[in-house]
Write an enzyme that holds these catalytic residues in place. Sequence first.
Site, PDB file in Angstrom:
ATOM      1  N   HIS A  20      37.701  46.205  43.720  1.00 13.25           N
ATOM      2  CA  HIS A  20      36.860  45.006  43.750  1.00 13.25           C
ATOM      3  C   HIS A  20      35.501  45.329  44.384  1.00 13.25           C
ATOM      4  O   HIS A  20      34.460  44.890  43.912  1.00 13.25           O
ATOM      5  CB  HIS A  20      37.510  43.905  44.597  1.00 13.25           C
ATOM      6  CG  HIS A  20      38.827  43.404  44.103  1.00 13.25           C
ATOM      7  ND1 HIS A  20      39.978  43.436  44.865  1.00 13.25           N
ATOM      8  CD2 HIS A  20      39.191  42.831  42.925  1.00 13.25           C
ATOM      9  CE1 HIS A  20      40.973  42.898  44.199  1.00 13.25           C
ATOM     10  NE2 HIS A  20      40.544  42.522  43.009  1.00 13.25           N
ATOM     11  N   LYS A  44      49.814  31.814  43.100  1.00 10.05           N
ATOM     12  CA  LYS A  44      50.087  33.250  43.279  1.00 10.05           C
ATOM     13  C   LYS A  44      50.779  33.541  44.611  1.00 10.05           C
ATOM     14  O   LYS A  44      51.101  34.688  44.900  1.00 10.05           O
ATOM     15  CB  LYS A  44      48.783  34.053  43.199  1.00 10.05           C
ATOM     16  CG  LYS A  44      48.451  34.556  41.800  1.00 10.05           C
ATOM     17  CD  LYS A  44      47.540  35.756  41.836  1.00 10.05           C
ATOM     18  CE  LYS A  44      47.570  36.520  40.540  1.00 10.05           C
ATOM     19  NZ  LYS A  44      46.642  37.674  40.546  1.00 10.05           N
ATOM     20  N   ARG A  93      39.803  46.643  34.084  1.00  8.01           N
ATOM     21  CA  ARG A  93      40.300  47.966  34.496  1.00  8.01           C
ATOM     22  C   ARG A  93      40.837  48.761  33.319  1.00  8.01           C
ATOM     23  O   ARG A  93      40.741  49.961  33.263  1.00  8.01           O
ATOM     24  CB  ARG A  93      41.409  47.818  35.549  1.00  8.01           C
ATOM     25  CG  ARG A  93      40.924  47.291  36.869  1.00  8.01           C
ATOM     26  CD  ARG A  93      42.051  46.768  37.684  1.00  8.01           C
ATOM     27  NE  ARG A  93      42.727  45.676  36.977  1.00  8.01           N
ATOM     28  CZ  ARG A  93      43.864  45.153  37.332  1.00  8.01           C
ATOM     29  NH1 ARG A  93      44.516  45.628  38.373  1.00  8.01           N
ATOM     30  NH2 ARG A  93      44.389  44.155  36.651  1.00  8.01           N
ATOM     31  N   SER A 131      46.002  44.556  43.611  1.00 12.81           N
ATOM     32  CA  SER A 131      46.349  44.038  44.937  1.00 12.81           C
ATOM     33  C   SER A 131      47.868  44.040  45.133  1.00 12.81           C
ATOM     34  O   SER A 131      48.356  44.302  46.235  1.00 12.81           O
ATOM     35  CB  SER A 131      45.788  42.627  45.102  1.00 12.81           C
ATOM     36  OG  SER A 131      44.388  42.653  44.995  1.00 12.81           O
TER      37      SER A 131
HETATM   38  N1  COA Z   1      39.963  46.465  41.248  1.00 14.84           N
HETATM   39  C1  COA Z   1      41.220  46.298  41.641  1.00 14.84           C
HETATM   40  N2  COA Z   1      42.005  45.309  41.223  1.00 14.84           N
HETATM   41  C2  COA Z   1      41.469  44.444  40.365  1.00 14.84           C
HETATM   42  C3  COA Z   1      40.165  44.565  39.884  1.00 14.84           C
HETATM   43  C4  COA Z   1      39.394  45.634  40.361  1.00 14.84           C
HETATM   44  N3  COA Z   1      38.146  45.829  39.979  1.00 14.84           N
HETATM   45  N4  COA Z   1      39.933  43.568  39.017  1.00 14.84           N
HETATM   46  C5  COA Z   1      41.048  42.854  38.939  1.00 14.84           C
HETATM   47  N5  COA Z   1      41.988  43.386  39.755  1.00 14.84           N
HETATM   48  C6  COA Z   1      43.372  42.944  39.936  1.00 14.84           C
HETATM   49  C7  COA Z   1      43.570  42.084  41.140  1.00 14.84           C
HETATM   50  O1  COA Z   1      43.842  42.878  42.263  1.00 14.84           O
HETATM   51  C8  COA Z   1      44.756  41.234  40.715  1.00 14.84           C
HETATM   52  O2  COA Z   1      45.919  42.014  40.909  1.00 14.84           O
HETATM   53  P1  COA Z   1      47.335  41.379  41.257  1.00 14.84           P
HETATM   54  O3  COA Z   1      47.724  40.552  40.066  1.00 14.84           O
HETATM   55  O4  COA Z   1      48.173  42.568  41.475  1.00 14.84           O
HETATM   56  O5  COA Z   1      47.156  40.528  42.479  1.00 14.84           O
HETATM   57  C9  COA Z   1      44.537  41.051  39.216  1.00 14.84           C
HETATM   58  O6  COA Z   1      43.715  42.139  38.827  1.00 14.84           O
HETATM   59  C10 COA Z   1      43.737  39.835  38.817  1.00 14.84           C
HETATM   60  O7  COA Z   1      44.043  38.781  39.640  1.00 14.84           O
HETATM   61  P2  COA Z   1      43.093  37.665  40.190  1.00 14.84           P
HETATM   62  O8  COA Z   1      42.078  38.138  41.150  1.00 14.84           O
HETATM   63  O9  COA Z   1      44.001  36.601  40.668  1.00 14.84           O
HETATM   64  O10 COA Z   1      42.209  37.235  38.945  1.00 14.84           O
HETATM   65  P3  COA Z   1      42.551  36.437  37.660  1.00 14.84           P
HETATM   66  O11 COA Z   1      41.879  37.159  36.565  1.00 14.84           O
HETATM   67  O12 COA Z   1      44.003  36.134  37.522  1.00 14.84           O
HETATM   68  O13 COA Z   1      41.777  35.037  37.869  1.00 14.84           O
HETATM   69  C11 COA Z   1      40.782  33.256  39.020  1.00 14.84           C
HETATM   70  C12 COA Z   1      41.820  34.353  39.065  1.00 14.84           C
HETATM   71  C13 COA Z   1      40.696  32.662  40.396  1.00 14.84           C
HETATM   72  C14 COA Z   1      39.432  33.811  38.651  1.00 14.84           C
HETATM   73  C15 COA Z   1      41.181  32.211  37.942  1.00 14.84           C
HETATM   74  O14 COA Z   1      42.534  31.875  38.118  1.00 14.84           O
HETATM   75  C16 COA Z   1      40.333  30.952  38.059  1.00 14.84           C
HETATM   76  O15 COA Z   1      39.234  30.916  37.544  1.00 14.84           O
HETATM   77  N6  COA Z   1      40.861  29.918  38.744  1.00 14.84           N
HETATM   78  C17 COA Z   1      40.149  28.660  38.974  1.00 14.84           C
HETATM   79  C18 COA Z   1      40.746  27.533  38.161  1.00 14.84           C
HETATM   80  C19 COA Z   1      40.181  27.558  36.757  1.00 14.84           C
HETATM   81  O16 COA Z   1      38.989  27.438  36.544  1.00 14.84           O
HETATM   82  N7  COA Z   1      41.087  27.709  35.784  1.00 14.84           N
HETATM   83  C20 COA Z   1      40.726  27.782  34.383  1.00 14.84           C
HETATM   84  C21 COA Z   1      40.560  29.203  33.956  1.00 14.84           C
HETATM   85  S1  COA Z   1      40.320  29.342  32.243  1.00 14.84           S
END
Ligand code: COA
Length: 160
Positions: A20, A44, A93, A131
């Site tokens: 990140h 989560k 990724r 994560s």
């Molecule tokens: N390096 C390391 N890990 C990374 C990474 C990077 N560059 N990019 C993504 N990841 C990993 C994260 O560690 C996480 O891993 P985990 O599942 O093992 O915990 C995973 O990728 C992505 O998880 P997260 O950060 O929860 O992102 P997400 O893509 O699931 O989206 C929000 C989360 C908060 C952005 C999304 O749920 C959101 O927008 N919520 C608000 C409500 C909303 O608007 N909903 C409508 C959406 S259409």
Amino acid sequence: MNIQRTAIYPGTFDPVTFGHLDIMRRAVSLCDRLIVAVALNPKKNPLFGVQERVGFIKESVHDLQGIEVLPFDTLLTGFAELHNANIILKGLRAVSDFEYELQMGLMNRNLNDSLETVFMIPSQEYSFLSSSFVKEIAKHGGDVSKMVPPCVQEGLSKIS
Ligand code: COA
């Protein structure tokens, strides 16, 4: 015309990893203002509270200019509108991330057509990181020093 570019980099960041942070460091040079939006995301069942997750990121990016770290618990598009952002930044990724990210990007466009989703690629060395992996490794006493900053390592050691 000089358009201010404000980008939102959203995620759960439970906890923030070097993957990140790599994206954040690359992104600050692309926009005028970068807001790291830390989702409460109770579905989560995060290990760390949202303020703790915000604190880890703030400590890790204190040397960077033009970056803010804020918690949020609303629709991402609503949060972006509130902060006059025009870009949503996501990290890709691997190909496996793409389908889900595309779906989310299209849904966000449906909610606000003036917001552009931009995908960035982290350094290859972090492309395997997540994560969940970090938490699992730390729980079993494994070494996560090459995956997370020292403040997160300390936080994990208190919990595991
Ligand atoms: N390096 C390391 N890990 C990374 C990474 C990077 N560059 N990019 C993504 N990841 C990993 C994260 O560690 C996480 O891993 P985990 O599942 O093992 O915990 C995973 O990728 C992505 O998880 P997260 O950060 O929860 O992102 P997400 O893509 O699931 O989206 C929000 C989360 C908060 C952005 C999304 O749920 C959101 O927008 N919520 C608000 C409500 C909303 O608007 N909903 C409508 C959406 S259409």
